[in-house]
Each structure stands twice: as C-alpha cells, then as structure tokens.
Write a protein that holds these residues in place. Structure first.
Motif, PDB file in Angstrom:
ATOM      1  N   GLU A 188      17.389  44.574  31.183  1.00  0.00           N
ATOM      2  CA  GLU A 188      16.184  45.320  31.564  1.00  0.00           C
ATOM      3  C   GLU A 188      16.227  45.681  33.047  1.00  0.00           C
ATOM      4  OE1 GLU A 188      12.233  46.878  30.660  1.00  0.00           O
ATOM      5  OE2 GLU A 188      13.842  46.177  29.368  1.00  0.00           O
ATOM      6  N   LEU A 189      16.682  44.737  33.892  1.00  0.00           N
ATOM      7  CA  LEU A 189      16.779  44.996  35.323  1.00  0.00           C
ATOM      8  C   LEU A 189      17.740  46.146  35.613  1.00  0.00           C
ATOM      9  CD1 LEU A 189      16.850  41.367  36.753  1.00  0.00           C
ATOM     10  CD2 LEU A 189      15.141  43.098  37.282  1.00  0.00           C
ATOM     11  N   ARG A 190      18.844  46.170  34.861  1.00  0.00           N
ATOM     12  CA  ARG A 190      19.837  47.224  35.048  1.00  0.00           C
ATOM     13  C   ARG A 190      19.221  48.592  34.759  1.00  0.00           C
ATOM     14  NH1 ARG A 190      23.647  45.306  31.849  1.00  0.00           N
ATOM     15  NH2 ARG A 190      24.649  44.011  33.425  1.00  0.00           N
ATOM     16  N   ILE A 191      18.412  48.645  33.679  1.00  0.00           N
ATOM     17  CA  ILE A 191      17.737  49.902  33.313  1.00  0.00           C
ATOM     18  C   ILE A 191      16.719  50.278  34.383  1.00  0.00           C
ATOM     19  CG2 ILE A 191      16.165  50.970  31.637  1.00  0.00           C
ATOM     20  CD1 ILE A 191      17.516  49.059  29.524  1.00  0.00           C
ATOM     21  N   ARG A 192      15.916  49.281  34.798  1.00  0.00           N
ATOM     22  CA  ARG A 192      14.875  49.538  35.797  1.00  0.00           C
ATOM     23  C   ARG A 192      15.504  50.000  37.115  1.00  0.00           C
ATOM     24  NH1 ARG A 192      11.440  50.935  32.870  1.00  0.00           N
ATOM     25  NH2 ARG A 192      10.620  49.478  31.366  1.00  0.00           N
ATOM     26  N   PHE A 193      16.655  49.417  37.461  1.00  0.00           N
ATOM     27  CA  PHE A 193      17.337  49.789  38.691  1.00  0.00           C
ATOM     28  C   PHE A 193      17.715  51.272  38.655  1.00  0.00           C
ATOM     29  CE2 PHE A 193      21.537  49.724  41.104  1.00  0.00           C
ATOM     30  CZ  PHE A 193      20.918  49.916  42.317  1.00  0.00           C
ATOM     31  N   SER A 194      18.213  51.725  37.518  1.00  0.00           N
ATOM     32  CA  SER A 194      18.628  53.127  37.401  1.00  0.00           C
ATOM     33  C   SER A 194      17.425  54.067  37.375  1.00  0.00           C
ATOM     34  CB  SER A 194      19.485  53.333  36.146  1.00  0.00           C
ATOM     35  OG  SER A 194      18.718  53.079  34.985  1.00  0.00           O
ATOM     36  N   LEU A 211       5.963  43.806  42.310  1.00  0.00           N
ATOM     37  CA  LEU A 211       6.698  43.207  43.422  1.00  0.00           C
ATOM     38  C   LEU A 211       7.608  42.076  42.955  1.00  0.00           C
ATOM     39  CD1 LEU A 211       3.734  43.217  45.956  1.00  0.00           C
ATOM     40  CD2 LEU A 211       5.748  44.704  46.015  1.00  0.00           C
ATOM     41  N   TYR A 212       7.145  41.313  41.971  1.00  0.00           N
ATOM     42  CA  TYR A 212       7.960  40.223  41.422  1.00  0.00           C
ATOM     43  C   TYR A 212       9.232  40.786  40.793  1.00  0.00           C
ATOM     44  CZ  TYR A 212       9.465  36.559  38.175  1.00  0.00           C
ATOM     45  OH  TYR A 212      10.208  35.641  37.471  1.00  0.00           O
ATOM     46  N   TYR A 213       9.077  41.809  39.942  1.00  0.00           N
ATOM     47  CA  TYR A 213      10.262  42.351  39.263  1.00  0.00           C
ATOM     48  C   TYR A 213      11.143  43.142  40.225  1.00  0.00           C
ATOM     49  CZ  TYR A 213       9.039  40.537  34.740  1.00  0.00           C
ATOM     50  OH  TYR A 213       8.791  39.678  33.700  1.00  0.00           O
ATOM     51  N   PHE A 214      10.538  43.715  41.270  1.00  0.00           N
ATOM     52  CA  PHE A 214      11.369  44.370  42.280  1.00  0.00           C
ATOM     53  C   PHE A 214      12.245  43.337  42.991  1.00  0.00           C
ATOM     54  CE2 PHE A 214      12.203  45.920  46.595  1.00  0.00           C
ATOM     55  CZ  PHE A 214      12.903  47.067  46.279  1.00  0.00           C
ATOM     56  N   GLN A 215      11.664  42.179  43.295  1.00  0.00           N
ATOM     57  CA  GLN A 215      12.444  41.118  43.936  1.00  0.00           C
ATOM     58  C   GLN A 215      13.520  40.582  42.990  1.00  0.00           C
ATOM     59  OE1 GLN A 215      12.403  40.314  47.087  1.00  0.00           O
ATOM     60  NE2 GLN A 215      10.757  41.757  47.500  1.00  0.00           N
ATOM     61  N   ARG A 216      13.214  40.507  41.704  1.00  0.00           N
ATOM     62  CA  ARG A 216      14.237  40.107  40.714  1.00  0.00           C
ATOM     63  C   ARG A 216      15.370  41.144  40.706  1.00  0.00           C
ATOM     64  NH1 ARG A 216      14.621  35.182  38.963  1.00  0.00           N
ATOM     65  NH2 ARG A 216      15.071  35.628  36.788  1.00  0.00           N
ATOM     66  N   LYS A 236      11.874  51.877  38.227  1.00  0.00           N
ATOM     67  CA  LYS A 236      10.564  51.421  37.723  1.00  0.00           C
ATOM     68  C   LYS A 236      10.531  49.899  37.728  1.00  0.00           C
ATOM     69  CE  LYS A 236       9.873  55.326  34.556  1.00  0.00           C
ATOM     70  NZ  LYS A 236       9.827  55.732  33.129  1.00  0.00           N
ATOM     71  N   PHE A 237       9.372  49.348  38.096  1.00  0.00           N
ATOM     72  CA  PHE A 237       9.305  47.892  38.250  1.00  0.00           C
ATOM     73  C   PHE A 237       8.192  47.244  37.432  1.00  0.00           C
ATOM     74  CE2 PHE A 237      10.732  50.025  42.101  1.00  0.00           C
ATOM     75  CZ  PHE A 237      12.068  49.708  42.005  1.00  0.00           C
ATOM     76  N   LEU A 238       7.462  48.037  36.641  1.00  0.00           N
ATOM     77  CA  LEU A 238       6.527  47.467  35.676  1.00  0.00           C
ATOM     78  C   LEU A 238       7.231  47.517  34.327  1.00  0.00           C
ATOM     79  CD1 LEU A 238       3.102  49.050  36.662  1.00  0.00           C
ATOM     80  CD2 LEU A 238       3.637  46.635  36.657  1.00  0.00           C
ATOM     81  N   PHE A 239       7.288  46.402  33.638  1.00  0.00           N
ATOM     82  CA  PHE A 239       8.083  46.329  32.415  1.00  0.00           C
ATOM     83  C   PHE A 239       7.230  46.632  31.188  1.00  0.00           C
ATOM     84  CE2 PHE A 239      11.077  45.184  35.239  1.00  0.00           C
ATOM     85  CZ  PHE A 239      12.140  44.424  34.801  1.00  0.00           C
ATOM     86  N   ALA A 240       7.807  47.378  30.251  1.00  0.00           N
ATOM     87  CA  ALA A 240       7.063  47.781  29.060  1.00  0.00           C
ATOM     88  C   ALA A 240       6.646  46.582  28.219  1.00  0.00           C
ATOM     89  CB  ALA A 240       7.902  48.746  28.229  1.00  0.00           C
ATOM     90  N   ASN A 241       7.537  45.623  28.045  1.00  0.00           N
ATOM     91  CA  ASN A 241       7.210  44.458  27.208  1.00  0.00           C
ATOM     92  C   ASN A 241       7.616  43.169  27.908  1.00  0.00           C
ATOM     93  OD1 ASN A 241       6.024  45.607  24.888  1.00  0.00           O
ATOM     94  ND2 ASN A 241       8.029  46.376  24.278  1.00  0.00           N
ATOM     95  N   LEU A 253       3.631  40.306  48.437  1.00  0.00           N
ATOM     96  CA  LEU A 253       5.077  40.534  48.434  1.00  0.00           C
ATOM     97  C   LEU A 253       5.827  39.258  48.808  1.00  0.00           C
ATOM     98  CD1 LEU A 253       7.624  42.337  48.366  1.00  0.00           C
ATOM     99  CD2 LEU A 253       7.103  43.015  50.699  1.00  0.00           C
ATOM    100  N   GLU A 254       5.332  38.562  49.826  1.00  0.00           N
ATOM    101  CA  GLU A 254       5.957  37.300  50.245  1.00  0.00           C
ATOM    102  C   GLU A 254       5.920  36.285  49.104  1.00  0.00           C
ATOM    103  OE1 GLU A 254       7.243  36.485  53.262  1.00  0.00           O
ATOM    104  OE2 GLU A 254       6.460  37.948  54.703  1.00  0.00           O
ATOM    105  N   GLU A 255       4.772  36.201  48.429  1.00  0.00           N
ATOM    106  CA  GLU A 255       4.628  35.255  47.314  1.00  0.00           C
ATOM    107  C   GLU A 255       5.560  35.618  46.162  1.00  0.00           C
ATOM    108  OE1 GLU A 255      -0.130  34.336  48.178  1.00  0.00           O
ATOM    109  OE2 GLU A 255       0.457  35.520  46.435  1.00  0.00           O
ATOM    110  N   ALA A 256       5.617  36.929  45.849  1.00  0.00           N
ATOM    111  CA  ALA A 256       6.476  37.385  44.754  1.00  0.00           C
ATOM    112  C   ALA A 256       7.944  37.103  45.064  1.00  0.00           C
ATOM    113  CB  ALA A 256       6.261  38.878  44.510  1.00  0.00           C
ATOM    114  N   LYS A 257       8.318  37.245  46.329  1.00  0.00           N
ATOM    115  CA  LYS A 257       9.712  36.989  46.737  1.00  0.00           C
ATOM    116  C   LYS A 257      10.070  35.516  46.520  1.00  0.00           C
ATOM    117  CE  LYS A 257      12.787  37.363  50.758  1.00  0.00           C
ATOM    118  NZ  LYS A 257      13.887  38.094  50.148  1.00  0.00           N
ATOM    119  N   VAL A 258       9.158  34.623  46.947  1.00  0.00           N
ATOM    120  CA  VAL A 258       9.383  33.179  46.777  1.00  0.00           C
ATOM    121  C   VAL A 258       9.520  32.841  45.292  1.00  0.00           C
ATOM    122  CG1 VAL A 258       8.292  30.901  47.014  1.00  0.00           C
ATOM    123  CG2 VAL A 258       8.236  32.519  48.920  1.00  0.00           C
TER     124      VAL A 258
END
Length: 686
Positions: A672-678, A225-230, A681-686, A652-657
C-alpha cells in the motif's frame, strides 16, 4: 463493515453523467467521496424567536414572497423573504441579477444566512442560501437547522446537481451503508485521544458543533501525517537496499592541506558538520544530507572539505547551482582555495558555451580528468556523462524539482547527496519534506562578522537614505539597490528597475559610478557587470533579485530594497545576506510607501528586530504557509488533503514518533505504501 474502494455506481442517484463529472474531479469510489472534505461550514441552526438587530449574523428559514428588479445606475434584484415569525427581509443581489431572479421563485422554501442590515427595512446583501423541498423537514434535515458542510464545487458539478446539497445527499448515503473499518493501530488512537474512523467520517461531514469538526479533523490530519511518516520509513528502507559502489577516504591529504592554508579559522559548527557527514559515509548504503546554514555561515567551504575525501579517492564531485551567477561564484571560491592543487581538475559547465569548448569539457568529465564539476541545469543534459560520480552537492536545493535532483543522481554510481540551503527551513517542514535526509545545521557565523543594522523607512526618508549612501560610497564602500521582480508583473517591474537606474545615474548620483544587473541580460553582460562591481569600478549596483543568493562582495556594505513589502521574510533575509560579509559595519534599508498591510508590517518588523534566519523562517511559515514559503512549483511538498503543516506541527511530531515505533513488516502495508508513494496520497482507503 463495507468496502470503501467500491464504485460510486452502487449509489442511488449516480448515473453515467454524474459518474463522469465526479471522475473528472478525482472522485470514483466511496473513499474518494468521503475524503472530498468540506471547504468550510455554515451554522444553519435557525435564529428563532429573537428580536432582529442590525449587524447580527442570522440564519433564517422561510418562503419567497416576491421579487423585482430595480433599474438605475446599477441594477439590483430585491427578493422578498418572509420568516416563520412573519418578518419580511429583503434579499439584495447586485451581481447575477437575471440568474437570481429566475432562481428565487415565489413560494420556494429557503434557508438564508448573512449579516442583517437596515435600509428602508431589514435586508441581507448576497446571502448564503439553500432551497428546501416539501419533503425536507427544516428541524430534522441534513441540509438545514444544523451546522452544514459546504464542499468545493465547480460549474460542471453544479450542472449535474452536485452542489453542496447534492454532495451531502451522496455522502450521507455512503455513511448509512455500514460501519467503516479502522485503519490506525488502536494503541495510537488511545494514546493520542483520537476519534475512531467511522465516527470521524460522520462528524466531519455532519457535525453537531464546530468543536466536533476540529476533533474529527485532528483524527484525519494525524492519519495523513502518520502514513506519510511510514512512507518516509519505507523510502529510507528502500534506499538502504541500494549498495555503495564508491567509498570516500576516511582521511584526505587535500583536506588537511587546505585547512592548514585557510585564511580564516573554521567555526565549531563547520567542523562538526564535516565530521557528522563523513561519519555517515562509512556505511555500505549511500547517504543523503540536508546542510542548513544561514546566509554567510560558510556552507560552500564545508561542502568542499567533505568533497575532498571523495576526490582524493578519484571519485567525482558535482556542485549544482540554480543560477549562472551562483555557479561562477562557487567556481571562483573553490578555485581560490584549490588553485595550487591543479591535479584536482576543477571544471565549470554552463549553458550557452561554444560547441568546441563544451565538447572539450564533456570529454574531460567523461574520462575522469575533471574531478570537481560546477554548473547549472546544463549538468542535467543527456550529453553530460561522468566517469565516477560519487557525491552530488545541490546548492539552494529547494529551487530544484524532485525530478531534477533524481536526474543528476542517476548520472552517478549510487552517489551520496548533500543538499544545501541558505533559507533555513522550519523543523516542521524538514520533518515533512526531508524526513529521509540527515539534517546537519551550521548556526554560528565566522568570527568577526557583525550583525547587519536593518532599518525600515518610508518615502519621506528617501533624501536622507540617498545622503547616507553618498557618504558611505564616497568613503570607499559599495552599495546594492534592489528592485522586486515577480512573474505576474515581470515586464513592469523590469521597466521600473531600468527607469530607476537611469534616474539614479543622471539625477541622483551623477558623480558616482552606477551599474545595472538583471536576469534578462546575456551571460557575458552579467559577468562583465559583476566583475566591475567586485573590482570596485562600479560603486552602486542597481539590480533585481538576481543577486539574492550567493554573490559575495565583502566591500558592499549597504543594501537598499525598494518596495520591500512585496518580498517575503525569507527572501528579504536572503537579500540582506549580500552585505555583512566582512568585519565592516553593514546596513540593510527596507524602503516602502506609506500604506502597508498588517501582514506586510509584521514581515518588515520581524526583519528589523532579528538577524536570526531560523527564527525568521518560522515567522515566515506562520504568515505565508509552506507552499508560499518554498515556492509551490518546486517545493516537492506532499499534497495533504486535510493536514496543515503550520497548524498541525505538534501532531506531525507525534505521528513521527508513533510511525517509527512499529517496524515495517506487514507485506500488505508495504504494498500500500508503494502505491501511495507513486500517487502522493496518504489517507488510506481501507
């Protein structure tokens, strides 16, 4: 520390065949394997030194002592299993008899779990099971004597030995390879009381208790949820880079004239919505809004008032609707309001028009002669070219896919977007789906509207319902009778609707005028029936959910929904919005059979007790989940691996803040966000 992006080829036991089958299941790296999360867990802490009792759920370790097939009306396999305490328990299989007969060979060590029953001795029907080898120590094993994870599996995986046991071995090997790097800011881990990443991977795959599973799950849900908000922040930043080409006027004479001549007074919410939207269109970047309003709250006139600020500056406005009925409804509503301003150029473009008529309309749209263009999916076709499209209004936007929304926007000159919905979307989903849109709500309804009296009746009340319909219709009112139409049984449903129409017409109300409307009818037929209903020539309209959205017949004050248990809360609330569109008392009657599931009962009782679409949307989300609520095909929901939009709404609210508290500056994260957007996926490998 080690690289989670490395190939599974580096693991012991991964040959070409296994590598291929894992790749087919989206697993090619250590990271993919670690995020192949368990579907559920089995408590294999052995039941030892206890007296066995019927009805107990037990997990036992022991050996197979015999097996035989009992033939009869229905063959069954009896497998003799002896525990460490020398108790005999029969394992009984009614399905896959020959398969299990070969599988449960004598002297094999096995762990079984299930409910203990008694029939000529203790037995477990179709137990959960796992075989152990001689090298497996039942008291110190990743496979038994503990809570073990069960993974999603297929026949292809099982054929290569990649059942839950095989996958556990591989995952255990990865976890033994070294420390896993943390990827969340340490201040948020501390602030939200989260497990570190290395511990979380270990605990989610090999927990020591179910409490530990939940703690590990919370960590990964937050991470997604954090990386989705990012990602949403990244999308907003990218959108802001696009510069506005067309500017709506701060003041519109057409809007002022329209407001003066309206036959009703705008609600405070409508006025605020118009002001809020226009205030954000004075920036040099295009804006995007989600206008939420319960059924009958006046979204169309709100959108039109906004649109006039563009039209007065010779900028085109599009109204995109999901059905022809709704597109025609918008056209008639807008024409009624603006008919005395012919210079504005209102156009209706639908599918199935003759070539000459369509060509003339396309020409007017291309030259800019038409300023307000209303239509369905036909507006997405390649031959529709706009002169200066600056505002796209999408009604019932959740019925359009992301690609369709982008297709219509791409036809304009960096247009603003106003997405509208009469299905209030719970705040949790709004944060997720539309975090990059500005949310505008219309909660109050126009003055004089009365709450709709909603009642739930079973079959024994049908005669009374028909008597009430006759009474109200005879006094000049009109009535809808709606039948369900769902994809899986569309043919049967349509048949029941048409059969019911004939029965009602010939046996129940032979003296009243009854019409039939459904989605399989040709456009001209549908239009003909709707016009007769609007004019009052048809007193009772038998229909399917084709009338769910937007149809406005103020004199229709009774709605009967047949087989109401087959509808979701939001859909029933939408249907209910077909009545109560005037100051006359209106009724919604939900008809069901005698036997209703507990979930169905919850839905119907919610409708009876509340007219508040926002409350009902939250209730629907809790009962059915986000995919069902929005319709998975078109919802645009991100595919989270582990986060749950119902259970994790606070997270989700906490992750958004947290996500918004750190600026997007790191080029590596943006990449990385650009790749994840395409990839979605929102869990990052590293």
């Amino acid at each position: 520390m080690f690289d989670l992006t490395q190939s599974l080829s580096n693991l012991k036991g991964i040959g070409p065949k296994r590598k291929t089958v894992l790749l087919e299941h989206g697993v090619s790296t250590y990271y993919d394997l670690l995020t192949y999360f368990p579907r559920r867990y089995l408590d294999r802490n052995f039941t030892k030194d206890i007296i066995l009792k019927q009805g107990d759920i037990v997990t036992l370790f022991g050996n197979i002592v015999d097996s035989y097939i009992v033939h009869g009306k229905k063959s069954r396999l009896i497998v003799g299993f002896r525990t460490l305490n020398n108790e005999r328990i029969n394992l009984v299989f009614f399905r896959g008899v020959n398969f299990f007969h070969k599988l449960f060979a004598i002297d094999k060590k096995v762990v079984v779990s299930g409910k203990l029953e008694y029939f000529k001795g203790y037995q477990i029907l179709h137990p959960e099971y796992e075989f152990l080898t001689d090298s497996d120590d039942p008291d110190d094993s990743i496979h038994a004597g503990r809570i073990i994870p069960l993974y999603p599996s297929t026949e292809a995986l099982k054929e290569e030995g990649l059942d839950s046991k095989g996958l556990r071995k591989l995952i255990h090997q990865v976890l033994e390879s070294g420390e896993i790097t943390e990827n969340l800011p340490s201040k948020f881990i501390k602030k939200r009381n989260l497990l570190g990443r290395n511990d979380a991977f270990s605990k989610i795959h090999f927990p020591d208790s179910m409490e530990t599973v939940q703690i590990a799950r919370k960590r990964f849900s937050y991470e997604e949820l954090y990386y989705f908000q990012r990602l949403l922040l990244y999308k907003q930043r990218e959108r802001q880079k696009v510069k506005r080409l067309l500017w709506p006027l701060p003041s519109s004479n057409s809007r002022i004239n329209l407001e003066k001549n309206l036959p009703f007074e705008l609600t405070e919410d409508q006025k605020t919505a118009v002001t809020t939207i226009l205030s954000k269109t004075n920036t040099d970047s295009p804006s995007a809004f989600l206008l939420q309003g319960d059924v009958g709250s006046g979204k169309t006139i709100t959108a039109l008032l906004v649109g006039l600020h563009y039209i007065d500056n010779h900028i085109q406005v599009v109204f995109l609707a999901p059905t022809e009925i709704l597109a025609r409804q918008h056209y008639q509503t807008i024409y009624k309001f603006l008919g005395n301003m012919p210079f504005l150029g209102i156009e209706l473009l639908l599918g199935g028009e003759n070539k000459k008529s369509r060509a003339e309309k396309l020409s007017r749209i291309k030259t800019g002669e038409s300023n307000i263009i209303i239509g369905t999916h036909s507006l997405l076709q390649d031959d529709v070219i706009f002169s200066d499209l600056g505002l796209v209004i999408i009604d019932e936007q959740h019925k359009f896919g992301v690609d369709q929304r982008e297709t219509i926007r791409a036809k304009g000159k960096n247009p603003d977007l106003l997405a509208m919905t009469a299905t209030p979307i719970p705040r949790t989903l709004c944060l997720t789906l539309y975090g990059d849109l500005n949310l505008v709500n219309i909660k109050t309804k126009p003055k004089g509207r009365k709450p709709i009296d909603t009642r739930w009746y079973k079959e024994d009340r049908r005669t009374g319902v028909y008597n009430s319909i006759r009474k109200y219709v005879s006094s000049g009112r009109q009535c809808y009778i709606v039948y369900p139409l769902v994809e899986e049984s569309e043919k049967v449903d349509l048949e029941s609707c048409t059969v019911a129409y004939e029965t009602l017409r010939t046996n129940v109300f032979p003296d009243l005028k009854i019409g039939l409307l459904h989605g399989k009818m040709k456009s001209a037929e549908k239009d003909f029936v709707m016009e007769k209903f609007k004019s009052g020539e048809i007193q009772i309209l038998v229909t399917t959910t084709v009338v769910e959205v937007g149809v406005d017949v103020p004199n229709a004050t009774i709605l009967v929904v047949e087989h109401a248990e087959r509808f979701g809360i939001s859909q029933l609330h939408q249907l209910r919005g077909r009545v109560g569109r005037s100051d006359i008392e209106s009724f919604c009657i939900l008809m069901t059979g005698d036997f209703i599931s507990e979930e169905g009962r919850d839905r119907l009782e919610a409708l009876v007790t509340s007219n508040d679409g926002y409350y009902l949307a939250e209730k629907d989300l809790a009962i059915r989940g986000p995919g069902e609520l929005l319709g998975v095909k078109q919802s645009g929901l991100p595919e989270f691996k582990i986060a749950d939009l119902v259970a994790d709404r606070e997270l989700l609210e906490e992750a958004k803040v947290d996500a918004a508290s750190i600026p997007l500056g790191d080029p590596e994260e943006v990449s990385e966000l650009r790749i994840r957007f395409s990839e979605g996926k929102f869990l990052f490998a590293n």
